[in-house]
Design a protein around this motif. Structure first.
Motif, PDB file in Angstrom:
ATOM      1  N   HIS A   1      -0.495 -24.122  10.353  1.00 27.78           N
ATOM      2  CA  HIS A   1       0.003 -25.450  10.016  1.00 27.78           C
ATOM      3  C   HIS A   1       0.157 -25.633   8.515  1.00 27.78           C
ATOM      4  O   HIS A   1      -0.554 -24.995   7.720  1.00 27.78           O
ATOM      5  N   ALA A   2       1.062 -26.518   8.133  1.00 28.68           N
ATOM      6  CA  ALA A   2       1.294 -26.777   6.708  1.00 28.68           C
ATOM      7  C   ALA A   2       0.020 -27.232   6.018  1.00 28.68           C
ATOM      8  O   ALA A   2      -0.264 -26.842   4.877  1.00 28.68           O
ATOM      9  N   GLU A   3      -0.782 -28.039   6.719  1.00 29.10           N
ATOM     10  CA  GLU A   3      -2.012 -28.547   6.110  1.00 29.10           C
ATOM     11  C   GLU A   3      -3.078 -27.471   5.951  1.00 29.10           C
ATOM     12  O   GLU A   3      -4.098 -27.689   5.285  1.00 29.10           O
ATOM     13  N   ASP A   4      -2.853 -26.298   6.553  1.00 32.24           N
ATOM     14  CA  ASP A   4      -3.789 -25.186   6.376  1.00 32.24           C
ATOM     15  C   ASP A   4      -3.622 -24.519   5.013  1.00 32.24           C
ATOM     16  O   ASP A   4      -4.475 -23.716   4.612  1.00 32.24           O
TER      17      ASP A   4
ATOM     18  N   PRO B   1      10.725 -26.548   8.422  1.00 30.09           N
ATOM     19  CA  PRO B   1       9.811 -26.920   9.504  1.00 30.09           C
ATOM     20  C   PRO B   1       9.810 -25.911  10.636  1.00 30.09           C
ATOM     21  O   PRO B   1      10.679 -25.040  10.725  1.00 30.09           O
ATOM     22  N   GLY B   2       8.813 -26.022  11.495  1.00 29.05           N
ATOM     23  CA  GLY B   2       8.755 -25.202  12.690  1.00 29.05           C
ATOM     24  C   GLY B   2       9.291 -25.971  13.880  1.00 29.05           C
ATOM     25  O   GLY B   2       9.922 -27.013  13.724  1.00 29.05           O
ATOM     26  N   GLY B   3       9.008 -25.488  15.074  1.00 33.46           N
ATOM     27  CA  GLY B   3       9.465 -26.189  16.267  1.00 33.46           C
ATOM     28  C   GLY B   3       9.399 -25.310  17.496  1.00 33.46           C
ATOM     29  O   GLY B   3       8.967 -24.162  17.443  1.00 33.46           O
ATOM     30  N   GLU B   4       9.848 -25.858  18.599  1.00 39.49           N
ATOM     31  CA  GLU B   4       9.856 -25.123  19.858  1.00 39.49           C
ATOM     32  C   GLU B   4      10.921 -24.041  19.820  1.00 39.49           C
ATOM     33  O   GLU B   4      12.007 -24.232  19.272  1.00 39.49           O
TER      34      GLU B   4
ATOM     35  N   THR C   1       7.764 -22.578   7.819  1.00 38.49           N
ATOM     36  CA  THR C   1       7.826 -21.519   6.817  1.00 38.49           C
ATOM     37  C   THR C   1       7.287 -22.106   5.516  1.00 38.49           C
ATOM     38  O   THR C   1       7.753 -23.147   5.049  1.00 38.49           O
ATOM     39  N   MET C   2       6.291 -21.433   4.951  1.00 38.27           N
ATOM     40  CA  MET C   2       5.626 -21.921   3.745  1.00 38.27           C
ATOM     41  C   MET C   2       5.989 -21.040   2.551  1.00 38.27           C
ATOM     42  O   MET C   2       6.034 -19.810   2.667  1.00 38.27           O
ATOM     43  N   GLN C   3       6.257 -21.678   1.414  1.00 41.04           N
ATOM     44  CA  GLN C   3       6.578 -20.955   0.191  1.00 41.04           C
ATOM     45  C   GLN C   3       5.420 -21.071  -0.795  1.00 41.04           C
ATOM     46  O   GLN C   3       4.853 -22.152  -0.985  1.00 41.04           O
ATOM     47  N   PHE C   4       5.074 -19.956  -1.410  1.00 43.02           N
ATOM     48  CA  PHE C   4       3.970 -19.935  -2.363  1.00 43.02           C
ATOM     49  C   PHE C   4       4.472 -20.344  -3.745  1.00 43.02           C
ATOM     50  O   PHE C   4       5.040 -19.541  -4.477  1.00 43.02           O
ATOM     51  N   GLY C   5       4.279 -21.611  -4.064  1.00 37.75           N
ATOM     52  CA  GLY C   5       4.715 -22.153  -5.338  1.00 37.75           C
ATOM     53  C   GLY C   5       6.198 -21.944  -5.560  1.00 37.75           C
ATOM     54  O   GLY C   5       7.018 -22.184  -4.672  1.00 37.75           O
TER      55      GLY C   5
ATOM     56  N   SER D   1       5.347 -17.227   7.462  1.00 40.65           N
ATOM     57  CA  SER D   1       5.770 -17.946   8.654  1.00 40.65           C
ATOM     58  C   SER D   1       4.955 -17.451   9.843  1.00 40.65           C
ATOM     59  O   SER D   1       4.350 -16.379   9.790  1.00 40.65           O
ATOM     60  N   SER D   2       4.933 -18.233  10.894  1.00 43.30           N
ATOM     61  CA  SER D   2       4.112 -17.871  12.051  1.00 43.30           C
ATOM     62  C   SER D   2       4.770 -18.354  13.334  1.00 43.30           C
ATOM     63  O   SER D   2       5.687 -19.179  13.309  1.00 43.30           O
ATOM     64  N   PHE D   3       4.295 -17.850  14.432  1.00 43.19           N
ATOM     65  CA  PHE D   3       4.718 -18.325  15.737  1.00 43.19           C
ATOM     66  C   PHE D   3       3.592 -18.071  16.714  1.00 43.19           C
ATOM     67  O   PHE D   3       2.702 -17.247  16.465  1.00 43.19           O
ATOM     68  N   THR D   4       3.637 -18.763  17.820  1.00 40.15           N
ATOM     69  CA  THR D   4       2.677 -18.520  18.894  1.00 40.15           C
ATOM     70  C   THR D   4       3.434 -18.520  20.217  1.00 40.15           C
ATOM     71  O   THR D   4       4.324 -19.337  20.434  1.00 40.15           O
ATOM     72  N   ALA D   5       3.079 -17.577  21.089  1.00 44.27           N
ATOM     73  CA  ALA D   5       3.628 -17.537  22.439  1.00 44.27           C
ATOM     74  C   ALA D   5       2.465 -17.495  23.413  1.00 44.27           C
ATOM     75  O   ALA D   5       1.531 -16.711  23.237  1.00 44.27           O
ATOM     76  N   VAL D   6       2.521 -18.338  24.406  1.00 47.77           N
ATOM     77  CA  VAL D   6       1.477 -18.398  25.429  1.00 47.77           C
ATOM     78  C   VAL D   6       2.060 -17.872  26.742  1.00 47.77           C
ATOM     79  O   VAL D   6       3.025 -18.423  27.277  1.00 47.77           O
ATOM     80  N   PHE D   7       1.473 -16.798  27.233  1.00 42.13           N
ATOM     81  CA  PHE D   7       1.949 -16.164  28.456  1.00 42.13           C
ATOM     82  C   PHE D   7       1.149 -16.685  29.659  1.00 42.13           C
ATOM     83  O   PHE D   7       0.039 -17.198  29.505  1.00 42.13           O
ATOM     84  N   PRO D   8       1.685 -16.551  30.849  1.00 42.39           N
ATOM     85  CA  PRO D   8       0.975 -17.038  32.039  1.00 42.39           C
ATOM     86  C   PRO D   8      -0.377 -16.362  32.260  1.00 42.39           C
ATOM     87  O   PRO D   8      -1.285 -16.979  32.817  1.00 42.39           O
ATOM     88  N   ASP D   9      -0.525 -15.092  31.841  1.00 37.60           N
ATOM     89  CA  ASP D   9      -1.802 -14.418  32.012  1.00 37.60           C
ATOM     90  C   ASP D   9      -1.966 -13.327  30.964  1.00 37.60           C
ATOM     91  O   ASP D   9      -1.036 -13.001  30.214  1.00 37.60           O
TER      92      ASP D   9
END
Length: 282
Positions: free
Chosen positions: A99-102, A112-115, A144-148, A155-163
């Motif tokens: 997250h940006a606040e991280d 920004p990110g998104g679905e 997507t975060m820029q360092f100064g 940048s990051s992403f997360t994928a949640v699989f059924p199992d």
């Protein structure tokens, strides 16, 4: 920089770097395994990823790295999806992104990110494969975060699989030479499409010292080189799995001063740790 990269592709669809690893039962350790930072970006055999706060770095210049460049791993686009939202998977996916606040100052949000939704042109896509099983809401990209004012981006992403098995299947795909070659070709084509025909992109590493620890299960480093063979940019992708939840982190940069390099990699590692805590808490 000798080139400028594009910034309008979906992470899961175009970059196709979600992955998973770790134990198949029980939660992954609450803290991710720190990875080593680069000692010389120009030496393309040297792996790099997130670092622990105690790590030291001596990154030096990459050819023509003074000008800020847009990241290749930019914001994901929102694709219309008429399926009902899987609320549980959505919550996990959002929790797993960085997250940006991280990120403390001088970090700023570049985009920004998104679905996101799977795409058949993705290097990780297989007909009836793991990617096709992700439910609506279960694939999210972080900002997507820029360092100064530097040309360093995260940048990051997360994928949640059924199992868990499907998550492991996906890690197996992104860990192959086929995936690495495909992704390098996509990155190179992206450069050519934007007018930088002299830029070549190659996979320069698929391993790193801490690979296999605390859910860190797959890694790739891509080097961008000009016509003279100078490394102008490096992008690394790290894949983490917490049971069925996959976190992917991309770091991309041209050149950083030593102090900035330490701050850059430390901040990304701390943000990843926060994402681990959020996912484990759920």
């Amino acid at each position: 920089m000798a080139h400028r990269t594009s910034a309008a592709v979906a992470l899961l669809a175009a970059i196709s770097i979600s992955g998973c690893g770790g134990s198949s039962s029980g939660k992954t350790d609450a803290t991710p395994s720190p990875a080593s930072s680069p000692t010389s970006p120009v030496d393309t055999t040297t792996p790099l990823v997130t670092t622990s706060t105690s790590a030291t770095t001596t990154t030096t210049s990459i050819a023509d790295a003074a000008t800020t460049a847009a990241p290749t791993t930019a914001v994901a686009t929102t694709v219309a999806d008429t399926r009902p939202v899987d609320v549980a998977a959505q919550a996990l996916a959002i929790a797993g992104t960085l997250h940006a606040e991280d990120f403390p100052g001088p970090w700023t949000q570049y985009s920004p990110g998104g679905e996101t939704t799977p795409d058949s042109t993705s290097c990780s896509y297989r007909p009836d494969g793991a990617v096709t099983t992700i439910t609506r809401g279960g694939s999210q990209s972080g900002p997507t975060m820029q360092f100064g004012e530097t040309d360093a981006f995260e940048s990051s992403f997360t994928a949640v699989f059924p199992d868990v098995n499907l998550a492991q299947e996906y890690v197996g795909v992104v860990g192959t030479d086929e995936w690495g070659t495909c992704r390098a070709q996509q990155l190179e084509q992206d450069q050519h499409d934007n007018g930088f025909d002299a830029i070549s992109v190659n996979v320069t590493s698929r391993t790193i010292e801490t690979l296999g620890q605390s859910g860190f299960e797959a890694y790739a480093e891509f080097s961008f080189t000009d016509a003279e063979g100078n490394t102008t940019r490096i992008a690394t992708v790290s894949f983490y799995r917490l049971e069925r939840t996959v976190i992917g982190v991309t770091e991309e940069y041209g050149g950083l001063a030593d102090a900035d390099s330490t701050s850059f990699f430390d901040a990304t590692f701390k943000a990843l740790t926060e994402a681990y805590h959020r996912v484990n808490a759920m």
